[in-house]
Structure formats: C-alpha cells, structure tokens
Design an enzyme around this catalytic site. Structure first.
Site, PDB file in Angstrom:
ATOM      1  N   CYS A  91       8.395  -6.851   0.573  1.00 32.05           N
ATOM      2  CA  CYS A  91       8.563  -5.877  -0.503  1.00 32.05           C
ATOM      3  C   CYS A  91       8.566  -4.476   0.099  1.00 32.05           C
ATOM      4  O   CYS A  91       8.295  -4.297   1.282  1.00 32.05           O
ATOM      5  CB  CYS A  91       7.463  -6.020  -1.554  1.00 32.05           C
ATOM      6  N   ASP A  92       8.841  -3.485  -0.735  1.00 31.52           N
ATOM      7  CA  ASP A  92       9.148  -2.135  -0.262  1.00 31.52           C
ATOM      8  C   ASP A  92       8.117  -1.556   0.691  1.00 31.52           C
ATOM      9  O   ASP A  92       8.467  -0.986   1.722  1.00 31.52           O
ATOM     10  CB  ASP A  92       9.276  -1.187  -1.457  1.00 31.52           C
ATOM     11  N   LYS A  93       6.842  -1.647   0.367  1.00 27.28           N
ATOM     12  CA  LYS A  93       5.813  -0.945   1.147  1.00 27.28           C
ATOM     13  C   LYS A  93       5.187  -1.814   2.220  1.00 27.28           C
ATOM     14  O   LYS A  93       4.665  -1.299   3.207  1.00 27.28           O
ATOM     15  CB  LYS A  93       4.711  -0.402   0.210  1.00 27.28           C
ATOM     16  N   CYS A 125      14.136  -7.741  -4.294  1.00 27.57           N
ATOM     17  CA  CYS A 125      15.214  -7.265  -5.171  1.00 27.57           C
ATOM     18  C   CYS A 125      16.556  -7.263  -4.452  1.00 27.57           C
ATOM     19  O   CYS A 125      16.671  -6.796  -3.319  1.00 27.57           O
ATOM     20  CB  CYS A 125      14.877  -5.877  -5.690  1.00 27.57           C
ATOM     21  N   SER A 159      13.224   4.860  -6.755  1.00 30.82           N
ATOM     22  CA  SER A 159      13.429   3.492  -6.306  1.00 30.82           C
ATOM     23  C   SER A 159      14.756   3.387  -5.587  1.00 30.82           C
ATOM     24  O   SER A 159      15.689   4.156  -5.846  1.00 30.82           O
ATOM     25  CB  SER A 159      13.424   2.561  -7.525  1.00 30.82           C
TER      26      SER A 159
END
Length: 563
Positions: A126-128, A198, A475
């Site tokens: 995920c992103d982080k 995503c 985002s």
C-alpha cells in the site's frame, strides 16, 4: 569470532557461550544447531486484514521464507503495521496515513536492529508501507530486497473495468443526479474484487515501479497482480537471490545512489505517476544519505516523456501494463533513449543495462506503452511550482489537463471536511480557486490526501474549471488542476496561511509559478499579524509527529530536524 563469514551481523547474537540464553529462546521458536551456523534473514510483511492491499501478504511472505531456507538461511518472519488510505480517506483517520510511513520505517528498523539480521526481505502493498519499508532498508543497510504485494485485478461495471477511484467519483455523480442509487451501489459492490493495491497508476503502483527502477526489487515485479503466479514466482526468486546478495555483501546503499534515484523519478514520470512519488522519493533519498531533492525531480520532469495513458485521467490499469510487458519494457525504451543510467547496480547483482539486455520492445499494434517518438506528453506530468505563495515549492500534476493555468479568486477553507460540504452544497463555482489550508504535515497534522474533495469536483463536472491548492496532499487517484505540498505550510506561517477570500491566485504550470497578487509589503504585514495556532493534538502519536516532522521539501521525514 564469526564462524560463518555470511553472519556479519547475527554472529554477535548467536555465537559463543555468552549468547546461550539467546540461543535457548531461538530454539523455542524452532531453531536447531544447524540454524545457528547459517546467515539470519528477516522477512517483514505488512500483512493485515484491514485492507485488500495487504490481506494476502502473509502468504507471499511464506513463499519467500521457504525459498530462503532452501537456499541456506535461517529465517524469521515478522509483521509491521499498515493503514488503508482508501478506507481512511475523507475523515480524521487519514491524518494517520503519512504518519504510518514513519512508524513502519521505525518498527522494521527496530526489529532488524535488535535481531541483527544478515539480510532482509520486506513485503508491502500500500501507499505508505512501501516507502516506509525502503526507509527502514536504507537505515539498516544489510542486504535486502523489496517485494510489492501486487496490484488488484479490475472490477467490472456494465462491461467496463472499474477500480477504487470509480466509486470515489460515483459519490459526486450520485450527488449531482447523474447516476441512480442502484448504479451507485453496483459500482461500490464491484470496484474492489479481491487482494491487491489500487489498480491504476496511483501511489501504490507508482511507488512499486519507482522501487523497481531504483534497483531494489526484482525486474517485472512492480506490475504483477497480487494473486498471480508471477507474484508467487517473484517471492521465491527473492528468497533465493537474497542469499546471493549476502554472499556478495551488496548492500542497499550500494544500490540506492543519486543516479538510481534519478532512474526512479524518470520511471515514475514516464508512467504519469502520483505526486506522492515526489514526497516519498525525497524521503527515501534523505534516509539513504543521498542528495536528491524536489529540484532534481523538476529537472528530470522537463526531459522525461510520458509513455503510458494510465488511470487516473487515462484509459489503462496496471494489469494492462503488465500484460504489455511491464516495467522492463518501459525501462528499455527509456534506456535506449538515453534517459536512464544503465550502469546502476540492482538487487539482481547486475546493472540496469544488464537486466534489460534481452527485453523486447512491444508491438506497434498495442496502445498501452508508447515510445519516445510517440509519447502521451513530451515532458513529465509532474511540475514543481514556486512563487510568493510557495517559496519552498509545491507539486502539480498536469497529466490529462485541458487547462494548464488558472487565475481566479481564492475561496478559503480550513479543512478538507469543510471543503467537501461546500462542494456538496454547490457553493463552489466554475472559476474559483479553492484553498484548503491547515492540512500540512504539522497543521493537519499528517498532510491528508484530498481524494474525496477532488473526486467530488470531478463528479460535479467542475474538474476542468476549478483549481485547488493545499498544504496537504493528493491521492494518486486524483486528477484535475490541483496543487499540493504547498510549503511552507500554514501552521508554520507560510503564505498560504495568510490568504483571504477574494485574493487573486495565479497558477501557471508552464512558467512553474504559484503566486498571489499581493505585494511583499502586504504579505509581510499579514505575517506580522499572524499567530501560530495551537497544535490540534496534545498527546499521542500525532503530537509526536507535529513536533518532529519536517517540511515536504525534505520528504516530511521525522528523523531530520524539528523545524
């Protein structure tokens, strides 16, 4: 004395009579006499049940563990935390998102430092947790490989591919009366069909691609779906290859150089990736002791063509890119054009050029990957703006825009929630310049992403007629004329905190300008009258973050200095 030359770090924990107690505890976890003669490998994953991005990482971690054991290592698996940006988006929970990057980096470093691993595999999805893992890898500086948990498969609605941004934008469409309640619910129920991050070129897939280009992941892994056989094979290869890196004593900081960060930025730009790549690459570079800044990113953007038309704002998802050949094809095109440093070392033990030597270019019949002769855009889609409204810089994404500049009156909001309500109530009109302040690293705190706001604007049909600036972030799913990371932020007295309703703001992407039509004297007068607000949180992790986080120009890291 080290019995095995591969145990450069773990010997102090396991060798000799003085370490008998430690060995006794390790025996309880399954270690044998033979294991104490082997290099010790840590396999970290961000597995959890709270998000589809990470729900399968425990299974991937086991594949890597088994492969490393067969290759001759003793292996310990452990977990760290993660949060879901998509689930926490649009409310107070999002304040913890960027904070989690620091917690993840700290926690992996803490375990690796205590356990004295000779090598590490870190798996994130995920992103982080991806940049967080790389920051930890850089701090520990033992041989390491990063594995991306993989992209999600597309959902389906009316025969078309949809993803998480589809439902965010459906919120605005439903509020505007453009879709029925039944269609709204159908998009919600089909946007996320299973495990994986995503699906567009949002922050997760941007960062996985950047990390592969950096040389810290195995070739081809950054675009592989999370539930694919390709991903399982990658995990097994990583377990085997890590032992080779330990034998070579090839460390992360040997790979994470200035030139490799330039490669990472080039690839992120060529893919039309997320603005968060700027923040995370700068943070990763700082942690690795590399002088790579927003100015470097801007310089690279000026000469990097965009080669894919990915969502958001485009047609394709990451699974489409993978089927067209994945990142090695993109990198081969860039290398042949002289836009990548081919001599950078990677976790394969080979250089970028050596990794790409046998990669074939895609057939002209496909439309997913373009060449440098036929780019989507001639220059990079991310632009660093400066001016009297952002002396330290701001980040804009111009991919897919019909309008590249904007001048209009400021309509000011003090939080994301306040802005969303105004859009919902049709109080924002075409031509406005929305200013969302006190959402920066310290002021938010946590520098929240504004996907709910930008998606609502798109859903209302205002995406091309309204500009938005903020000291928060966006985002990777955001598109439109939006400028984030405005620094200095409002909380520390930055010019964005001095604005008043009606002030005329100019955004000029081509001139790289973000300015307000006020004299230096007027700005100085307003600053003299400005008072620093009280911190929004008095204790806990958010208060610690307020006190330690740096400016976005330094990647918003918490281990630099208190500014």
């Amino acid at each position: 004395m080290i019995k095995n030359s591969l145990k450069k770090r773990s010997a102090m924990m396991t060798d000799g009579n003085a370490r008998a107690a430690g060995r006794a505890m390790l025996r309880a976890t399954g270690f044998t006499d033979e294991d104490f003669e082997k290099p010790l490998v840590g396999v970290s994953s961000c597995w959890s049940e709270i998000t589809p991005c990470n729900m399968h990482l425990d299974k991937l971690a086991k594949h890597s563990k088994e492969a490393a054991q067969k290759a001759g290592a003793a292996v310990e698996m452990f977990n760290t935390i993660t949060v879901s940006d998509g689930i926490s988006m649009g409310h107070e929970g999002m304040k913890y998102s960027l904070v989690s990057r620091e917690v993840i980096a700290d926690s992996i470093e803490t375990v690796a430092g205590a356990q004295r691993f000779d090598g590490m595999i870190c798996i994130g999805g995920c992103d982080k947790n991806m940049p967080g893992s790389l920051m930890a890898i850089a701090r520990v500086n033992a041989p390491a490989i990063f594995i991306y948990g993989g992209t999600i498969m597309p959902g389906k609605h009316k025969g078309k591919d949809i993803d998480i941004v589809s439902i965010f934008e459906a919120v605005g469409q439903y509020q505007a009366g453009k879709i029925s309640k039944e269609e709204f619910k159908d998009v919600e129920c089909h946007a996320c069909p299973g495990p994986g991050s995503c699906g567009g070129m949002y922050t997760a897939n941007t960062m996985s691609s950047a990390i592969e280009a950096l040389g810290m992941s195995l070739p081809g892994g950054s675009t592989a779906p999370g539930i694919s056989t390709d991903k399982i094979a990658e995990c097994k290869r990583a377990g085997e290859q890590l032992i080779e890196l330990i034998k070579l004593d090839l460390k992360p900081r040997d790979i994470m150089t200035k030139k490799s960060f330039e490669n990472a930025a080039t690839v992120a730009l060529a893919l039309g990736g997320s603005t968060n790549a700027v923040l995370h690459l700068v943070a990763m570079a700082y942690t690795a002791g590399v002088d790579f800044t927003m100015e470097d990113f801007s310089r690279i953007s000026d000469k990097t063509p965009q080669l894919t038309d990915m969502k958001p704002g485009g047609k394709y998802l990451t699974v489409d890119l993978h089927q067209a050949g994945g990142l090695p094809v993109i990198m081969k095109i860039l290398l042949d054009a002289g836009l990548l440093h081919g001599d950078c070392m990677t976790v394969t033990g080979k250089t970028v050029a050596e990794n790409l030597a046998n990669v074939s270019l895609p057939p002209e019949t496909q439309d997913v990957i373009h060449t440098t002769k036929d780019p989507i855009m001639a220059t990079g889609p991310i632009v660093i703006l400066k001016g009297n409204l952002a002396p330290e810089g701001a980040v804009a994404k111009v991919k897919g825009l019909k309008v590249f500049d904007h001048t209009g009156p400021a309509i000011i909001f003090e939080s994301e929630e306040e802005t969303f309500k105004a859009i919902e109530a049709d109080k924002v009109k075409a031509g406005d310049t929305i200013v969302i302040r006190n959402e920066g690293p310290k002021g938010g705190p946590g520098m929240r992403e504004m996907l709910s706001v930008t998606s609502a604007l798109m859903g209302k049909g205002l995406g091309n007629s309204v500009a938005l600036i903020t000291d928060g972030r966006f985002s990777g799913g955001t598109h439109g004329l939006v400028i984030g990371h405005v620094a200095p932020e409002a909380y520390v007295g930055g010019p964005i905190g001095l604005l008043k309703n009606g002030d005329i703001i100019t955004i000029d992407s081509k001139k790289k300008l973000l300015a307000v039509d006020l004299s230096d004297a007027e700005l100085a007068s307003r600053h003299a009258a400005w008072k620093k607000p009280e911190p929004k949180y008095k204790n806990g992790v958010l208060r610690k973050y307020i006190e330690t986080v740096s400016s976005p120009m330094y990647g918003a890291v918490t281990d630099k200095f208190n500014n």
